[in-house]
Design a protein around this motif. Structure first.
Motif, PDB file in Angstrom:
ATOM      1  N   UNK A   1      35.238  34.348  44.796  1.00  0.00           N
ATOM      2  CA  UNK A   1      36.384  35.261  44.950  1.00  0.00           C
ATOM      3  C   UNK A   1      36.088  36.299  46.028  1.00  0.00           C
ATOM      4  N   UNK A   2      34.855  36.770  46.103  1.00  0.00           N
ATOM      5  CA  UNK A   2      34.488  37.762  47.117  1.00  0.00           C
ATOM      6  C   UNK A   2      34.570  37.180  48.516  1.00  0.00           C
ATOM      7  N   UNK A   3      34.152  35.903  48.663  1.00  0.00           N
ATOM      8  CA  UNK A   3      34.262  35.244  49.966  1.00  0.00           C
ATOM      9  C   UNK A   3      35.711  35.198  50.424  1.00  0.00           C
ATOM     10  N   UNK A   4      36.601  34.875  49.478  1.00  0.00           N
ATOM     11  CA  UNK A   4      38.020  34.775  49.829  1.00  0.00           C
ATOM     12  C   UNK A   4      38.622  36.142  50.117  1.00  0.00           C
ATOM     13  N   UNK A   5      38.275  37.119  49.258  1.00  0.00           N
ATOM     14  CA  UNK A   5      38.886  38.444  49.390  1.00  0.00           C
ATOM     15  C   UNK A   5      38.462  39.127  50.685  1.00  0.00           C
ATOM     16  N   UNK A   6      37.184  39.026  51.043  1.00  0.00           N
ATOM     17  CA  UNK A   6      36.657  39.706  52.224  1.00  0.00           C
ATOM     18  C   UNK A   6      36.668  38.821  53.457  1.00  0.00           C
TER      19      UNK A   6
ATOM     20  N   UNK B   1      28.473  39.609  26.408  1.00  0.00           N
ATOM     21  CA  UNK B   1      28.793  40.694  27.331  1.00  0.00           C
ATOM     22  C   UNK B   1      30.304  40.916  27.388  1.00  0.00           C
ATOM     23  N   UNK B   2      30.683  42.091  27.928  1.00  0.00           N
ATOM     24  CA  UNK B   2      32.091  42.396  28.155  1.00  0.00           C
ATOM     25  C   UNK B   2      32.474  41.839  29.529  1.00  0.00           C
ATOM     26  N   UNK B   3      33.352  40.841  29.536  1.00  0.00           N
ATOM     27  CA  UNK B   3      33.683  40.167  30.792  1.00  0.00           C
ATOM     28  C   UNK B   3      34.374  41.092  31.787  1.00  0.00           C
ATOM     29  N   UNK B   4      35.253  41.980  31.304  1.00  0.00           N
ATOM     30  CA  UNK B   4      35.998  42.865  32.209  1.00  0.00           C
ATOM     31  C   UNK B   4      35.050  43.819  32.921  1.00  0.00           C
ATOM     32  N   UNK B   5      34.155  44.459  32.137  1.00  0.00           N
ATOM     33  CA  UNK B   5      33.213  45.402  32.740  1.00  0.00           C
ATOM     34  C   UNK B   5      32.221  44.692  33.656  1.00  0.00           C
ATOM     35  N   UNK B   6      31.739  43.540  33.225  1.00  0.00           N
ATOM     36  CA  UNK B   6      30.761  42.806  34.034  1.00  0.00           C
ATOM     37  C   UNK B   6      31.394  42.337  35.344  1.00  0.00           C
ATOM     38  N   UNK B   7      32.666  41.953  35.300  1.00  0.00           N
ATOM     39  CA  UNK B   7      33.366  41.522  36.514  1.00  0.00           C
ATOM     40  C   UNK B   7      33.404  42.658  37.535  1.00  0.00           C
ATOM     41  N   UNK B   8      33.707  43.914  37.028  1.00  0.00           N
ATOM     42  CA  UNK B   8      33.745  45.078  37.921  1.00  0.00           C
ATOM     43  C   UNK B   8      32.373  45.334  38.530  1.00  0.00           C
ATOM     44  N   UNK B   9      31.360  45.234  37.708  1.00  0.00           N
ATOM     45  CA  UNK B   9      30.003  45.541  38.170  1.00  0.00           C
ATOM     46  C   UNK B   9      29.548  44.561  39.256  1.00  0.00           C
ATOM     47  N   UNK B  10      29.659  43.267  38.960  1.00  0.00           N
ATOM     48  CA  UNK B  10      29.170  42.240  39.911  1.00  0.00           C
ATOM     49  C   UNK B  10      30.015  42.235  41.181  1.00  0.00           C
ATOM     50  N   UNK B  11      31.338  42.384  41.023  1.00  0.00           N
ATOM     51  CA  UNK B  11      32.224  42.384  42.198  1.00  0.00           C
ATOM     52  C   UNK B  11      31.899  43.547  43.118  1.00  0.00           C
ATOM     53  N   UNK B  12      31.656  44.749  42.549  1.00  0.00           N
ATOM     54  CA  UNK B  12      31.314  45.923  43.370  1.00  0.00           C
ATOM     55  C   UNK B  12      29.983  45.717  44.089  1.00  0.00           C
ATOM     56  N   UNK B  13      29.004  45.114  43.381  1.00  0.00           N
ATOM     57  CA  UNK B  13      27.704  44.854  44.005  1.00  0.00           C
ATOM     58  C   UNK B  13      27.844  43.895  45.199  1.00  0.00           C
ATOM     59  N   UNK B  14      28.580  42.823  44.986  1.00  0.00           N
ATOM     60  CA  UNK B  14      28.753  41.833  46.062  1.00  0.00           C
ATOM     61  C   UNK B  14      29.545  42.426  47.215  1.00  0.00           C
ATOM     62  N   UNK B  15      30.628  43.144  46.891  1.00  0.00           N
ATOM     63  CA  UNK B  15      31.483  43.723  47.933  1.00  0.00           C
ATOM     64  C   UNK B  15      30.716  44.721  48.783  1.00  0.00           C
ATOM     65  N   UNK B  16      29.950  45.619  48.143  1.00  0.00           N
ATOM     66  CA  UNK B  16      29.171  46.617  48.896  1.00  0.00           C
ATOM     67  C   UNK B  16      28.069  45.952  49.722  1.00  0.00           C
ATOM     68  N   UNK B  17      27.451  44.913  49.156  1.00  0.00           N
ATOM     69  CA  UNK B  17      26.393  44.213  49.894  1.00  0.00           C
ATOM     70  C   UNK B  17      26.951  43.573  51.160  1.00  0.00           C
ATOM     71  N   UNK B  18      28.108  42.912  51.047  1.00  0.00           N
ATOM     72  CA  UNK B  18      28.714  42.269  52.210  1.00  0.00           C
ATOM     73  C   UNK B  18      29.227  43.302  53.215  1.00  0.00           C
TER      74      UNK B  18
END
Length: 396
Positions: free
Chosen positions: A345-350, A369-386
């Motif tokens: 999803x990050x590849x497509x979005x960015x 785990x909480x899927x909603x919170x984990x989605x926010x966490x991992x997505x932010x990590x990937x987005x900031x890294x890219x």
């Protein structure tokens, strides 16, 4: 009286004081009036008064009643209590000894003394029963009086016994002495001095006190000492500090919100500008463009919408966290699949192609785990890294 104890003279002043006419008193014995004028420290009944008078008349002295000694007497006159000073003398004569007695009305003076005593007792009761510490200090910084609270406080904080005559300065640490001395000097100059001071008790616990030094005046209106009272304000001080921390936190939060709004506004401009420009291009050139070019423009609109959606989700998440409404709802997840999906999803979005290298550990195929919170966490990590990594460099 004459040599037999018979009253021979009863003057007008005594008539006015006791309200017994002279004619009714003359000819009677002095002990006949013991109930009218009871002697506080002397004989208590007619027999003892008779024996005292007999001793005075025959021996010029008595173990029951001292001559030339002032007794305080209390008696009733027209349903009102009266007070007097009574003195008796022995007068020698050819036939024997006579008794001369004098009584002076001290009713007003006694009432004043009783009023002062009552006031002093009330003040002492207030002084001793107050929850505050009270100490009276003279010009030499010496303690003249103190209450029980002061005694307990001095013992708990200075490990010393308070006593009249001791200097108040000896109880304080050397770095506090100039402050205390200055406050006392200010009060001696007819000013009220106040100070807040922190002290540690014998257990090392910190307490805060509000100190107040007030001038004490004598009857001539001159300052003869200082009234020092202290009150434990630890709870109030703690509340003030808590409030200050809360206000500082609120200030920091407000500044953070301002920066966040500014950042979000800036971040929203880019996708909005992309949507607006692509919408204009599609409106103007839709029929002229081929399918590939139209699809590229639509794709940029979709990507911009996704970017805005992600930002709104982040804003919503922060708002829930700050309002205390953020909940944790764990469920069984396949972490490997979720991570792979978020990378795609990050590849497509960015609009990035395969810049994220993901190393999957097969042991995390079932996690709680909480899927909603984990989605926010991992997505932010990937987005900031890219976003903040060098271009064309893969992120692992």
């Amino acid at each position: 009286t004459d040599e037999k104890g018979t009253i021979v003279e009863w003057n007008r002043a005594l008539e006015n004081l006791i309200k017994i006419p002279s004619k009714n008193a003359r000819g009677k014995h002095i002990w006949d009036f013991h109930n009218i004028i009871p002697i506080g420290e002397g004989p208590k009944n007619a027999h003892s008064v008779f024996e005292a008078c007999t001793e005075l008349l025959t021996q010029e002295k008595s173990v029951r009643f001292k001559v030339n000694h002032q007794y305080e007497v209390e008696f009733w006159n027209e349903n009102q209590v009266k007070y007097g000073h009574l003195m008796a003398f022995v007068i020698p004569s050819e036939k024997g000894n006579m008794i001369a007695s004098f009584i002076r009305d001290i009713t007003q003076q006694k009432f004043a003394e009783l009023a002062i005593k009552s006031s002093e007792e009330k003040l002492r009761a207030i002084f001793d029963n107050s929850i505050q510490s009270f100490i009276i200090i003279n010009h030499n910084y010496e303690i003249e009086a103190f209450n029980e609270v002061a005694k307990t406080t001095i013992c708990n904080f200075f490990k010393k016994e308070i006593a009249a005559g001791k200097s108040i300065l000896e109880f304080y640490a050397s770095h506090h002495v100039p402050t205390i001395k200055g406050l006392i000097d200010k009060a001696l100059r007819q000013e009220v001095a106040r100070e807040e001071m922190s002290l540690n008790n014998v257990h090392g616990e910190q307490f805060w006190f509000e100190l107040q030094f007030s001038p004490v005046y004598n009857e001539e209106g001159h300052v003869y000492g200082v009234f020092f009272n202290s009150m434990d304000i630890t709870q109030r001080k703690s509340a003030e500090e808590s409030l200050a921390r809360a206000l500082q936190k609120e200030k920091e939060l407000s500044e953070l919100k301002s920066r966040f709004v500014s950042t979000v506004s800036h971040e929203f401009r880019t996708p909005l500008a992309s949507i607006f420009s692509n919408a204009q291009l599609l409106q103007r050139y839709y029929t002229k463009w081929d399918e590939i070019k139209r699809e590229q423009s639509f794709s940029r609109v979709y990507e911009s919408v996704k970017a805005m959606t992600n930002m709104l989700e982040n804003v919503s998440l922060i708002g829930k966290e700050q309002s205390g409404k953020l909940s944790f709802r764990p469920e069984i997840l396949n972490l490997n699949q979720l991570a792979t999906q978020l990378v795609e999803e990050s590849h497509l979005t960015l609009n990035e192609s395969n810049r994220v290298d993901i190393d999957i550990d097969s042991t995390y195929d079932r996690v709680l785990l909480d899927q909603v919170l984990l989605r926010h966490i991992i997505t932010n990590l990937i987005t900031n890294a890219l976003k903040y990594s060098p271009e064309k460099q893969n992120v692992k």
